[in-house]
Design a protein around this motif. Structure first.
Motif, short mmCIF file in Angstrom:
data_model
loop_
_atom_site.label_atom_id
_atom_site.label_comp_id
_atom_site.label_asym_id
_atom_site.label_seq_id
_atom_site.Cartn_x
_atom_site.Cartn_y
_atom_site.Cartn_z
N HIS A 5 -11.42 4.57 1.40
CA HIS A 5 -11.01 3.76 2.54
C HIS A 5 -10.40 2.42 2.14
O HIS A 5 -10.48 1.98 1.00
N GLU A 6 -9.86 1.76 3.13
CA GLU A 6 -9.20 0.46 2.98
C GLU A 6 -10.21 -0.66 2.73
O GLU A 6 -11.42 -0.45 2.71
N SER A 84 -4.74 1.68 1.22
CA SER A 84 -4.76 0.26 0.93
C SER A 84 -5.56 0.00 -0.37
O SER A 84 -5.20 0.54 -1.42
N ASP A 85 -6.65 -0.78 -0.32
CA ASP A 85 -7.46 -0.96 -1.52
C ASP A 85 -7.91 0.39 -2.08
O ASP A 85 -7.98 0.58 -3.29
N GLY A 86 -8.22 1.32 -1.18
CA GLY A 86 -8.61 2.66 -1.62
C GLY A 86 -7.48 3.37 -2.35
O GLY A 86 -7.73 4.17 -3.26
N GLY A 87 -6.24 3.09 -1.97
CA GLY A 87 -5.11 3.63 -2.68
C GLY A 87 -5.01 3.08 -4.09
O GLY A 87 -4.72 3.81 -5.05
N SER A 88 -5.26 1.79 -4.24
CA SER A 88 -5.26 1.17 -5.57
C SER A 88 -6.38 1.75 -6.43
O SER A 88 -6.17 2.02 -7.62
N SER A 213 -1.33 1.37 8.46
CA SER A 213 -2.22 2.54 8.48
C SER A 213 -1.46 3.78 8.96
O SER A 213 -1.55 4.14 10.14
N PRO A 214 -0.74 4.45 8.08
CA PRO A 214 0.02 5.64 8.50
C PRO A 214 -0.82 6.73 9.14
O PRO A 214 -0.35 7.44 10.02
N HIS A 215 -2.08 6.86 8.73
CA HIS A 215 -2.94 7.92 9.29
C HIS A 215 -3.34 7.61 10.72
O HIS A 215 -3.81 8.50 11.44
N ARG A 216 -3.16 6.36 11.16
CA ARG A 216 -3.41 6.01 12.55
C ARG A 216 -2.11 5.94 13.35
O ARG A 216 -2.06 6.34 14.52
#
Length: 235
Positions: A5-6, A84-88, A213-216
């Motif tokens: 998650h972000e 976001s941070d979760g992507g990093s 937030s593309p998933h939203r």
């Protein structure tokens, strides 16, 4: 597929997106709240996360979680889906554990610090102190102060302006789908374009009418693109 998650996220803030995506893909999914978030152990009151907090999540916490859940990524490589941070964190994990990765989908990841990011995080601080943002986050976090201030104070620390994972991600060997909204308020498209320059097997998806937030903002389009991307890799 493991969902990361972000910076202000949690299990519940994903809503039903992981279920929808995994059902469409026929994958098993794992969703968890990092320490300090959701219903996980809150950050101690005086604890300040280090400049390496995302590295520690990627290289220490996630591997420990996989071990605790008896998930052997050497036997069955995993997909990471990070926002976001979760992507990093997903990028950092994939750069280190190259043989354990089936692929990455990263939404609005950060690979370096931009002025736009810092300005938006400053605005979030004002909103947390002066609006009902704290109450809203309280619906998703047992201790919203733990989640918010752990994230906000680290990103706004002057030393964090030099944070970058631009060199580290060059080690990634698995397929990558890097997604970002054209109207992302927390980062420019240089974030994902910078990934593509360093990780040549990256496929870019830049979504119009989409923010951070593309998933939203664009769930149906995102699911279709992810389905096509994963099918191409397995095919």
């Amino acid at each position: 597929m493991i969902f990361l998650h972000e910076g202000l996220g949690s299990v519940s803030m994903w809503h039903d997106f992981p279920q929808l995506l995994c059902t469409e893909l026929g994958y098993r999914g794992l969703v968890y709240s990092r320490p300090g978030y959701g219903q996980s152990t809150p950050r101690a009151h005086q604890e300040q996360w280090g400049m390496d907090f995302m590295h520690r999540q990627a290289l220490e916490v996630l591997p420990a979680l996989l071990d605790a859940l008896y998930i052997d990524a050497n036997h069955q490589p995993i997909w990471l889906f990070g926002h976001s941070d979760g992507g990093s964190i997903a990028l950092l994990h994939a750069a280190c554990f190259t043989e354990q990765m089936a692929g990455l989908i990263v939404l609005a990841p950060h690979i370096m610090v931009e002025t736009l990011t810092i300005d938006s995080i400053k605005q979030a601080k004002v909103a947390y102190e002066q609006t009902n943002l704290r109450d809203k986050l309280g619906r998703h976090h047992n201790n919203p102060d733990s989640a918010f201030w752990g994230w906000n104070k680290r990103w706004l620390h002057p030393e964090f302006e030099a944070w970058s994972i631009e060199e580290e991600i060059k080690a990634i060997q698995c397929p990558v789908l890097a997604v970002q909204g054209v109207n992302d308020e927390y980062g420019t498209l240089e974030q994902i374009r910078g990934i593509a320059r360093r990780v040549p097997q990256t496929q870019l998806l830049e979504l119009a009418d989409c923010r951070h937030s593309p998933h939203r903002d664009q769930p149906a389009a995102l699911i279709q693109h992810v389905k096509t991307f994963t099918a191409r890799q397995s095919g």
